[in-house]
Design an enzyme around this catalytic site. Structure first.
Site, PDB file in Angstrom:
ATOM      1  N   MET A 271       0.851  -1.196   0.000  1.00 30.00           N
ATOM      2  CA  MET A 271       0.000   0.000   0.000  1.00 30.00           C
ATOM      3  C   MET A 271       0.882   1.240   0.000  1.00 30.00           C
ATOM      4  SD  MET A 271      -2.885   1.458   0.015  1.00 30.00           S
ATOM      5  CE  MET A 271      -2.968   3.251  -0.031  1.00 30.00           C
ATOM      6  N   GLU A 306       4.771   0.935  -6.006  1.00 33.50           N
ATOM      7  CA  GLU A 306       4.326   1.762  -4.870  1.00 33.50           C
ATOM      8  C   GLU A 306       4.988   3.140  -4.896  1.00 33.50           C
ATOM      9  OE1 GLU A 306       1.784   0.636  -3.470  1.00 33.50           O
ATOM     10  OE2 GLU A 306       2.033  -1.370  -4.293  1.00 33.50           O
ATOM     11  N   GLU A 328      -3.733   3.091 -10.602  1.00 36.36           N
ATOM     12  CA  GLU A 328      -3.181   1.738 -10.676  1.00 36.36           C
ATOM     13  C   GLU A 328      -2.588   1.400 -12.041  1.00 36.36           C
ATOM     14  OE1 GLU A 328      -2.465   0.441  -8.132  1.00 36.36           O
ATOM     15  OE2 GLU A 328      -3.831   1.300  -6.663  1.00 36.36           O
TER      16      GLU A 328
END
Length: 875
Positions: A271, A306, A328
């Site tokens: 994340m 990330e 994304e």
């Protein structure tokens, strides 16, 4: 009717009459009691007349008596749990302008890997809790009341009260710490403007290692005590990626520091929290002795993905979840760009076709969705974190970059980042900037790819010197959808020197082709007489060639005239066209035969995937031929596997190491006795002496699968030996290898035992999908019966969408009959929830597609004869 809090229920988004400017948060996690308390002071701008403040809160108890706005005491504080909101009502309209909203609240440190949660780790032999946050998509509201939507950007200032011996991390650097006996108070710098889903906190015992970028930004990797060595590779990739992205986006990294932390319990892979990126251990840690080459690659790609988000997602954020793909898709695409620059020998852009393939396979379902998807409730968001947002998103970006050219594209992206920094953007905003910079009709072109689901198949037919093209929406069920796209077509004829590029704007078109370059001196058609569309697979579409063109490409593959990417594209298109009954399995097997001398990892990874797909369907479609088909597929892979053997060779390439693992696993799954016996032999040596180098990490999975193929209820020593290794190892990667092998057994009772083992405390909830992914065809009925029996427990234990979807997909998709689809539908009637509804529909569609494919295979007149011929040819 007087306005009441009820009016705010059932809304997709919060009202816009008030918005946060900054949050001052104080949180006190109690790791022993698994609870936390907190207080918030939020600077709010009231911009329109209202007597209500409406914000998000879920699974929190807001203390109504503590709530104040400036010096106003609310007349009511109402929480609607179903809507995940708290409505604060006042006796009169609030003054327009700025004011401070204060409140106290309490919550639970849950064990569901979302919101503010607890993760277990071992320290000096005892089990401990750490406190961790995971807020994307809509779970910051489980930690503190907030305007929990990406467009409500604000500044955040955090203060944490934690046990004094623990490390406490947040997005920003620490200003100061004050210690009061067993507790300390940690104060952090205020953040720049950011969205709530990127706020992060981690509290626990950690070691760290540190590096810094050329600009002097400090980068750290935090691990469990004693594992910091395993963070070195990720640290190196992180430092170099930050430098690379700074240049690529022409914007410096926006924060003073970057921390990356390995978390033992973690639902996703990683994340991108601003300045504090969290990872599951397998995605961050790499150990030269214990990790495989594919683990190494996964770490590099995940870290680059990330860190790309620190610009694309964090600095510039999507306006609403409809535009999730901007985050994304771009992070996925850019991560390959970074890893290609750092490790050119990995041939990373060719490996990118793995992403394109999974996007194409999912998007060929009627139950797919457009890249830009309407979201009407927080519960729907998780389900779109899928191959469409990530893989199709990344693939259409590659297509656009290829169409516009790399330089123009990069310049436009840098302008976009500058224009929307510290703010939010929609998909159209990106198209507008790209259009302005390039002068090309980007919006018209790309809208056809992001606003409608699916993609086309291009039918190509040669008539003299004219190449006729026709597009139709490709669907795996064999039907044609209504979609029409503006398709960037590329083609080459006989060589890669002169390529044609144009846009196919209508349903049909024709192109003049100069065939003289591709003919032999005598004018007859030789191995250079081939025409390839979608050169290097830059376009997100499939191609169906007429027989003459297909034969030319088959010759070109045999003569090794095509690029790696084109060899991949041809076999992937051919497989999907076969599934959709647009070509026969017979012709697919003939095409595969052209790959028999292939030795490149990137191509063979797609060839083996196709082989395993054919093997699975043939068991159900033609049981009488399936042994021969298995043998055919084994023969196809055997020479490359024999060249590599089981033992690593001095100085061999990273890709050869990956290829060895890939081929051995495939041969075990196809039931190749020699490979299975060798895997078992090596395993027996390995369990007697774990320090032996007879089973390095890269060949372990193949050996474990081989062992499980020989295990039965009455001869279960291999299963017990694997469990013993699982219990003794501290390495997450080794644990995942074993979990993925246990359920692959051919004995149904052992499969059941593996599934029940997954429910014990010995397996972390995050790791369930390894067990599910390993289930064999022989175990599918048992797995389905098990899921029905344990459904309520599963739903309660794995509420997160991605994990619950794995249960559905892994058990349902393996079936191949209409009757089974009906049985599954009946079981789930009245049980579906938004979090897995799409996964269920897609799985059922896959079952029905398989059923139709089987029917079509059974009616192929020449299949047995072709299989026989090809086998004779192998002798």
């Amino acid at each position: 009717m007087a306005a009441s809090p009820e009016q705010f229920r059932g809304q997709a988004r919060l009202p816009r009459c008030a918005s946060p400017l900054s949050y001052d948060l104080r949180l006190r996690p109690d790791l022993a009691a698994c609870a936390f308390s907190g207080s918030a002071a939020v600077a709010v701008a009231v911009s329109a007349p209202t007597r209500f403040l409406v914000l998000n809160a879920a699974e929190l108890a807001v203390d109504g008596s503590s709530v104040r706005f400036q010096d106003l005491v609310p007349s009511e504080v109402v929480q609607f749990e179903e809507d995940e909101i708290v409505v604060i009502g006042f006796g009169q309209d609030l003054p327009i302008g700025e004011g401070v909203l204060k409140m106290d609240f309490t919550g639970t440190l849950n064990d569901q890997m979302r919101g503010f949660y607890r993760s277990k780790y071992e320290y000096k032999g005892e089990s401990r809790n750490m406190a961790v946050t995971q807020f994307e998509a809509a779970d910051a509201r489980r930690c503190f009341p907030c305007w929990d939507e990406p467009a409500f950007k604000a500044k955040f200032k955090l203060t944490l009260e934690v046990p004094s011996e623990l490390v406490a991390l947040s997005n920003m650097p620490v200003i100061k710490e004050t210690v009061h006996g067993p507790l300390k108070t940690v104060y952090y710098e205020e953040s720049p403007l950011m969205s709530t889903y990127l706020v992060a906190i981690v509290v626990g015992l950690f070691d760290y290692i540190e590096g810094s970028t050329l600009e002097g930004t400090k980068v750290r990797v935090y691990t469990q005590v004693g594992k910091s060595n395993q963070g070195k590779f990720a640290l190196d990739v992180a430092v170099k990626s930050l430098d690379l992205f700074k240049d690529y986006f022409a914007t410096p990294y926006p924060l003073p520091k970057l921390d990356m932390v390995a978390i033992p319990d973690f639902a996703a892979g990683a994340m991108e929290n601003y300045g504090l990126v969290t990872y599951r251990e397998t995605a961050l840690l790499y150990d030269e002795l214990l990790s495989s080459a594919s683990n190494k690659q996964q770490v590099a790609i995940t870290v680059a993905h990330e860190l790309a988000h620190q610009w694309f997602g964090n600095l510039v954020t999507m306006e609403w979840w409809t535009h999730l793909w901007l985050n994304e898709g771009f992070a996925s695409w850019v991560s390959y760009l970074a890893v290609e620059a750092l490790f050119p020998e990995w041939n990373n852009w060719t490996q990118f076709l793995d992403e394109t393939t999974s996007g194409l396979r999912l998007d060929a379902l009627a139950e797919s969705h457009p890249i830009e998807v309407d979201i009407n409730h927080a519960s729907e968001i998780d389900a779109i974190f899928d191959s469409i947002s990530y893989d199709k998103g990344a693939s259409v970006i590659r297509m656009l970059q290829s169409y516009l050219g790399a330089e123009r594209f990069q310049k436009a992206l840098a302008s976009y980042i500058k224009k929307y920094a510290y703010s939010n953007a929609k998909t159209e905003d990106l198209w507008a900037v790209l259009e302005e910079e390039s002068g090309e009709p980007v919006k018209d072109l790309m809208t056809t790819w992001t606003k409608q689901q699916g993609y086309p198949v291009i039918y190509a037919k040669l008539d003299g010197h004219d190449l006729h093209l026709e597009q139709a929406q490709f669907l795996s069920d064999g039907s044609s959808g209504p979609g029409l796209w503006i398709v960037p077509i590329t083609s080459c004829c006989g060589s890669y020197d002169a390529q044609k590029k144009f846009l196919l704007k209508g349903k049909t078109d024709k192109v003049h082709i100069d065939l003289t370059a591709s003919q032999n001196a005598g004018g007859e058609k030789g191995e250079n007489c081939w025409i390839k569309l979608n050169v290097d697979q830059t376009g997100f579409y499939r191609v169906k060639y007429d027989d003459e063109l297909a034969a030319g490409l088959e010759k070109a593959i045999k003569a090794n005239k095509l690029s790696l990417m084109d060899k991949i594209g041809i076999v992937e298109d051919s497989y999907s066209l076969s599934v959709a009954r647009k070509q026969t399995l017979t012709s697919l097997l003939r095409l595969l035969n052209a790959y028999r001398n292939e030795s490149d990892y990137t191509v063979l990874s797609h060839v083996t995937s196709v082989c395993l797909g054919i093997d699975k369907i043939s068991v159900d479609a033609t049981p009488e031929l399936s042994r021969d088909i298995k043998q055919l597929l084994i023969n196809l892979l055997l020479s490359a596997a024999k060249t590599l053997g089981w033992d690593p060779k001095e100085g061999e390439s990273h890709l050869d190491v990956m290829l060895r693992s890939l081929l051995l696993i495939a041969l075990v799954k196809l039931g190749h006795d020699e490979t299975i016996n060798e895997g078992v032999r090596r395993f027996h040596i390995f369990i007697k002496d774990r320090k032996t180098n007879i089973l390095p990490p890269d060949t372990r999975k193949a050996s474990y699968l081989a062992v499980m193929r020989t295990v039965t209820t009455s001869s279960r020593a291999g299963y017990d030996a694997l469990l013993k290794i699982y219990r003794e190892t501290a390495e997450a990667q080794e644990k995942s290898r074993i979990l993925g092998s246990l359920s692959s057994c051919l004995d149904k009772d052992i499969v059941l035992e593996a599934l029940n083992f997954m429910l014990t405390d010995e397996v972390r909830n995050q790791d369930a999908f390894y067990v599910l992914g390993g289930i064999s065809l022989e175990g599918r009925e048992v797995a389905w019966a098990w899921l029905k029996e344990n459904w309520d427990h599963v739903l309660k234990t794995w509420p997160s969408s991605s994990l619950i979807s794995d249960f559905v997909k892994s058990t349902v998709s393996r079936f191949t009959t209409e009757e089974k689809a009906a049985e599954v539908s009946e079981f789930f009637a009245g049980k579906t929830k938004p979090s897995f509804e799409r996964a269920l529909k897609q799985s059922l569609e896959r079952v029905r597609i398989s059923a139709r494919w089987i029917e079509s295979i059974r009616s192929e007149p020449n299949l047995a004869q072709t299989v026989n011929e090809l086998l004779q040819h192998d002798m």
